[in-house]
Design a protein around this motif. Structure first.
Motif, PDB file in Angstrom:
ATOM      1  N   ALA A 157       0.833  -1.202   0.000  1.00 14.65           N
ATOM      2  CA  ALA A 157       0.000   0.000   0.000  1.00 14.65           C
ATOM      3  C   ALA A 157       0.873   1.259   0.000  1.00 14.65           C
ATOM      4  O   ALA A 157       0.582   2.240  -0.696  1.00 14.65           O
ATOM      5  N   VAL A 158       1.967   1.215   0.771  1.00 14.72           N
ATOM      6  CA  VAL A 158       2.884   2.359   0.816  1.00 14.72           C
ATOM      7  C   VAL A 158       3.551   2.569  -0.549  1.00 14.72           C
ATOM      8  O   VAL A 158       3.637   3.687  -1.061  1.00 14.72           O
ATOM      9  N   VAL A 159       4.008   1.458  -1.173  1.00  9.34           N
ATOM     10  CA  VAL A 159       4.646   1.570  -2.491  1.00  9.34           C
ATOM     11  C   VAL A 159       3.663   2.154  -3.505  1.00  9.34           C
ATOM     12  O   VAL A 159       4.010   3.038  -4.299  1.00  9.34           O
ATOM     13  N   GLN A 160       2.416   1.702  -3.442  1.00  8.57           N
ATOM     14  CA  GLN A 160       1.409   2.219  -4.370  1.00  8.57           C
ATOM     15  C   GLN A 160       1.257   3.740  -4.219  1.00  8.57           C
ATOM     16  O   GLN A 160       1.268   4.476  -5.196  1.00  8.57           O
ATOM     17  N   ASP A 161       1.175   4.209  -2.956  1.00  8.01           N
ATOM     18  CA  ASP A 161       1.043   5.651  -2.723  1.00  8.01           C
ATOM     19  C   ASP A 161       2.290   6.413  -3.170  1.00  8.01           C
ATOM     20  O   ASP A 161       2.198   7.507  -3.726  1.00  8.01           O
ATOM     21  N   LEU A 162       3.461   5.823  -2.928  1.00 10.94           N
ATOM     22  CA  LEU A 162       4.709   6.475  -3.343  1.00 10.94           C
ATOM     23  C   LEU A 162       4.766   6.621  -4.857  1.00 10.94           C
ATOM     24  O   LEU A 162       5.132   7.668  -5.385  1.00 10.94           O
ATOM     25  N   VAL A 163       4.386   5.554  -5.555  1.00 12.82           N
ATOM     26  CA  VAL A 163       4.473   5.565  -7.015  1.00 12.82           C
ATOM     27  C   VAL A 163       3.443   6.522  -7.606  1.00 12.82           C
ATOM     28  O   VAL A 163       3.703   7.222  -8.579  1.00 12.82           O
ATOM     29  N   GLN A 164       2.258   6.584  -6.978  1.00 20.90           N
ATOM     30  CA  GLN A 164       1.241   7.514  -7.472  1.00 20.90           C
ATOM     31  C   GLN A 164       1.553   8.947  -7.074  1.00 20.90           C
ATOM     32  O   GLN A 164       0.909   9.881  -7.551  1.00 20.90           O
ATOM     33  N   GLY A 165       2.544   9.103  -6.195  1.00 18.48           N
ATOM     34  CA  GLY A 165       2.951  10.451  -5.816  1.00 18.48           C
ATOM     35  C   GLY A 165       2.044  11.089  -4.772  1.00 18.48           C
ATOM     36  O   GLY A 165       2.123  12.291  -4.539  1.00 18.48           O
ATOM     37  N   THR A 166       1.186  10.292  -4.110  1.00 20.24           N
ATOM     38  CA  THR A 166       0.321  10.884  -3.089  1.00 20.24           C
ATOM     39  C   THR A 166       1.057  11.047  -1.757  1.00 20.24           C
ATOM     40  O   THR A 166       0.631  11.812  -0.912  1.00 20.24           O
ATOM     41  N   ILE A 167       2.160  10.302  -1.570  1.00 18.33           N
ATOM     42  CA  ILE A 167       3.011  10.545  -0.391  1.00 18.33           C
ATOM     43  C   ILE A 167       4.470  10.591  -0.844  1.00 18.33           C
ATOM     44  O   ILE A 167       4.802  10.116  -1.931  1.00 18.33           O
TER      45      ILE A 167
END
Lengths: 655, 655
Positions: free
Chosen positions: B625-635
């Motif tokens: 979930a963290v990787v997904q957010d990092l890749v989408q640029g939301t975090i």
């Protein structure tokens, strides 16, 4: 829920589809305002988007799912590459010239078109073909010239001859086509003039690279050579391991003699090609079990050679085990191709796999199957799936002197006994002086038997060896010949290549034909039932009025859909709701949301499904969540209907 | 959290970057095993993926965000199109030939290269340039021949002359370049031989379309003409409304005289072009307020004409209101271009916008700005942003006779009084017989003043009009001339075109240079700090061992990442963990997850960030979930660190 949709109320009408594609600018003849150029087309907004979506699905289905190595190589190619690959000598079609006006025709298309027209005329004369437009015209690809038929009866034996010729039309050489033209008195259908003997015309566009005019180049007619030339780099990228595949999506060019049939035969086109490199001793595929139960409709080569076209329905697993399909890897790609085509909207009942016949197949190919899709033009080759053996890597390696090989570690080292020679360099050089090299080469050229014989002669004192036409005497002082033991831990080989090659434009056109139908109540209301994954726009946003209160709402819904990954467009034109919806039915837009005064007051909106025209209603965020799931394919329309109540067309709005 | 990463511990080293790009197969010379062809490159897996990601970001930033109409038009173009556009006559560079060996050189590059080498030699002679490799070489693009410098002092006045010539190098005509060559005794740097006078060389590749050899075609040198020829269809698709933009991503070709400098000057390249059609009377932009506060570094034309290169930092809003940038729409696209380039990894401090000088700009252009990016080759033009006025649509319309115009409804109808004539056809025809047409044409050709004079003469009984050299007498029986009132509700005009045009290969190379650095502790450990949105692979999966228990886990994590839309690759090679990570630092992979025995037992995995090499740990699903957010640029990474505890490198694993 609405009743099931009746999509076959009206027979397929090609003119209506073409009018739709043109007026909605899916694609159009390129340079139209300059009079156009045959075989060149431009894609407009919906066509570009459909193409991009098909390519995106392809990339997911193959490159991402199977971890392929993508490359993007050069279109302009220096001549030596295509001299080596054989394209300069052999990538040609047979053409004939009209003896009077000099018009150029493709020889096979001329024969095919004229014989089919005669067969059709025969049927008409027998009163069989009542509605020529509605009936599919025979089993074969209709890539040939469109020839008008005349109702003339033929002898039964001639009908059989024609049918047999047509079943093998891809199997004839140029001189054989010339014989058929003379035998059946085939003339140019446009002018009635006789034609010359077939001559070859190379289909590659050429140009000159650099300012000197001395470096000849060609526009690639396929993307494959770009993969092969990079084989060593790709193998290294893959840590030296086999099997692996490279994949490329790109433009290719063929200077077709007289292109017709819209997107099906063009001079510039987008291909997607895979080159899968395997050990020639092991063409098994690790994921074969995933596709072995898929049933395909096959048209094997022996059936065609017998002049017939009946299909064999068989699972991939059975076809491979019976030897109909040569090997697992080839079978694996046929199965995956089936899944891909069906996923993007091809009707599986109009999809067959045709094996190449002997003359049709490149001389080096081990086996070759085309995925053919049935359209109003007949059966169209859309994907070629060939086992190219080691041909390409071998010829490029020979020409360039670069090794294009792979190695595998052997489970057990191989131990071999070999007879080898060793020179006494000093004596050898003194004895043969300037001729040292050529005598040495003559010995090196000997096989095991030759060396054994030499060993025997030397034991008897001396031996004679012939080098470049001259005899030389060898003695035991000059060299020794002995048995030695060799142990090797690796096996080196030239990989074989399995190549699935996709014509994107042909597939795109076939998807459009298979998706097209007309509303039962009005034949003029065309619909393109494109699957959401390839539809140019996923969701239409329709504000009911141009009232200012709608502006922030439209912006909000647009932004939310964009965030949900749903590509939408707003239609805020002055046209009626009904007109805006049917325009989008023509564009294949699967879903539409309508914003009305209730949306402003209650935060609801309606959702319309394209095929059923069914309408549901819900809170804006709920509707967006449903659309997102529909577009991602995690739910279908009946499931969507469980989440959103039907819309009865009436909503309470405070005045 | 780790301390901040020191990326500038080592100076930029081009050789190291080139070695990395080559060994990791970002790209390589095309046809390398055939000896290569200058100016042609193939992209390998990471390069193809980086390119596809840049294009994808471009599509989102422009086409989707701004609702542009995408087209995909033909590369092969019949000659008349480029005759009309002016490319056949003018799309050329000046080249000179070595008088002895006939080698061909680009004239401007020759002058630029030799003068820069002399300036550098002067600095060396003064002991100024200690480390030639480390110092950026002047302000100008280094597209010219790389000329070796010799330490020779120059007169101060000559240094000034050279600098002034170099600041205007794009401003010279061919004959002027010839004068400079003679004036400064410039010879071929390779041979020392004199060169001939500059002659023009057309940069389009030509070919022949069809089997007759009579239809000449060119490979397009830009995608723009394909947009213009489809203008009417696009306008119709947009419901007749302006402004709108078409957009196209595709291959173009230029037969460069002697291409060098890697991806920066090539013969085949991918462009992304926008043609934004506006009312010439209204070049405002509806979303200008969104970008007006962005500050850009500008290099206006008057600064360059004065032989200087100092930059002006100014907001887009101010630059437009002060008239430095011609209009809002042009300013809007400069601002959006800035945002796009920074988003994909261009360093904003190495980005400037240079205005074209008078001679450099096409004669029809109203204003033109290049986004230039600073690299080790100097400042490189990567995006051109031109106001092409109504030139293209006008010339194609004239040549083809097709109207390429738009209409706007006027808020108030325009009422006009005009003098018009009406013929008495019967009398007129009888009087002038065969000459009727030419007399009528002569009257039609009169302007308002001419008609008024005629009216006066007729009132006096008769008038004389000259048609094709002959005088004719007109009388009131033949025609009447009167004032009439005209009311028009629409205004028709040829739209102006604002064209932002992106060179994808140049941008890609610049992103690579700006992303490259070496670890402080080891200069040989190169890193590409590509932003996640363009990184070829987003996440590396590293199983610690080849133990069988890892196989289902690796498959599970791969599938979950794929479902989360995160493109990952598994590295299950035998190399050490450290080696696998540094290989992926070179590939620009921003994140890595490691599966160890604790993963099998406890369902945890570690997450590594590329730049900091910082490692975190968490439950597999949480990490994904963290990787997904990092890749989408939301975090960003600090936020990720709040969600996952640090990994100390030790985990309890039951034996």
């Amino acid at each position: 829920m609405s009743a099931a949709v009746k999509k076959d109320a009206h027979p397929f009408n090609k003119q209506n589809l073409e009018a739709l594609l043109n007026s909605r600018f899916f694609y159009a003849p390129a340079f139209e305002i300059y009079g156009g150029v045959a075989g060149l087309y431009d894609y407009g907004p919906p066509g570009s988007s459909l193409q991009a979506n098909i390519i995106n699905e392809w990339r997911k289905h193959y490159i991402i799912e199977e971890g392929m190595l993508e490359v993007d190589t050069t279109i302009l190619t220096p001549a030596p590459v295509f001299e080596t690959s054989g394209h300069v000598a052999r990538f040609a079609d047979w053409m004939v010239k009209d003896k009077v006006n000099g018009e150029v025709l493709r020889a096979d298309h001329l024969v095919e078109g004229v014989l089919e027209a005669r067969l059709k005329g025969d049927k008409e004369a027998h009163g069989i073909l009542a509605d020529a437009a509605a009936a599919p015209e025979g089993e074969k690809k209709k890539k040939k010239k469109n020839v008008k038929s005349t109702a003339v009866k033929l002898e039964d034996s001639l009908v059989q001859e024609y049918e047999s010729v047509l079943a093998q039309i891809d199997n004839y050489t140029g001189p054989q086509l010339g014989e058929l033209i003379r035998k059946y008195n085939i003339v140019s259908p446009d002018t009635g003039n006789e034609v010359d003997e077939p001559v070859q015309f190379n289909l590659m566009f050429d140009s000159s690279i650099g300012p000197t005019g001395k470096q000849k180049g060609y526009l690639r007619p396929e993307t494959a050579q770009g993969h092969f030339l990079n084989f060593s780099r790709l193998l290294q990228f893959n840590n030296g391991r086999l099997p692996f595949a490279s994949a490329q999506i790109g433009r290719s060019f063929r200077n077709e003699i007289s292109p017709r049939a819209g997107l099906l035969r063009v001079r510039e086109f987008t291909m997607a090609e895979i080159e899968h490199y395997v050990d020639p001793l092991d063409k098994k595929h690790a994921r074969f079990d995933e596709i072995q139960d898929i049933k395909l409709m096959l048209l094997p080569k022996d059936v065609q050679s017998a002049g017939r076209t009946d299909l064999l329905e068989i699972s991939v697993g059975d076809a491979v085990s019976k030897g109909i399909i040569d090997n697992e890897t080839l079978g694996y790609f046929l199965g995956r191709t089936y899944l891909f085509l069906v996923k993007i909207g091809i009707n599986p009942h109009r999809l067959r796999f045709r094996q190449h016949m002997a003359n049709e197949m490149a001389h080096y190919a081990a086996d070759c199957w085309d995925a053919e899709i049935e359209t109003s033009y007949g059966w169209i080759e859309c994907v070629g799936c060939a086992d190219r053996s080691a041909y390409d890597l071998t010829v490029h390696s020979k020409r360039t002197g670069q090794a294009l090989v792979a190695q595998v570690t052997l489970p057990e080292p191989i131990v071999e006994e070999k007879v080898v020679f060793e020179l006494n360099k000093k004596n050898f050089g003194k004895t043969f002086a300037k001729e040292t090299e050529q005598v040495k080469n003559a010995i090196t050229a000997l096989d095991q038997d030759g060396l054994l014989k030499l060993q025997g002669d030397l034991k008897n004192g001396s031996a004679i060896i012939n080098a470049e036409g001259k005899d030389y005497t060898l003695t035991p002082e000059l060299l020794t010949i002995e048995w030695k033991t060799f142990k090797s831990h690796t096996r080196e080989f030239t990989p074989n290549v399995i190549e699935p090659s996709f014509g994107i434009g042909r597939i795109l056109y076939s998807v459009l034909e298979h998706s097209f139908w007309a509303r039962e109540e009005d034949v003029a209301r065309g619909v393109l039932s494109l699957p959401p994954n390839v539809a140019p726009t996923k969701c239409l946003i329709v504000p009911l009025s141009s009232n200012e209160s709608f502006v922030p709402l439209v912006r909000d819904v647009s932004a939310k859909l964009r965030k949900a990954g749903v590509f939408s467009r707003v239609d805020d034109s002055n046209a009626s709701i009904g007109k805006r919806y049917s325009r989008n039915d023509e564009l294949g837009t699967p879903f539409g949301v309508t914003l009305d005064f209730a949306s402003v007051q209650n935060g609801t909106m309606t959702l319309r499904e394209r095929d059923t025209t069914d309408q549901r209603i819900g809170k804006i965020d709920d509707v967006i969540a449903v659309v997102q799931d529909l577009v991602q394919g995690t739910i279908d329309w009946p499931q969507a209907c469980e989440r959103l109540p039907a819309y009865d067309g009436v909503q309470a709005v405070a005045e």
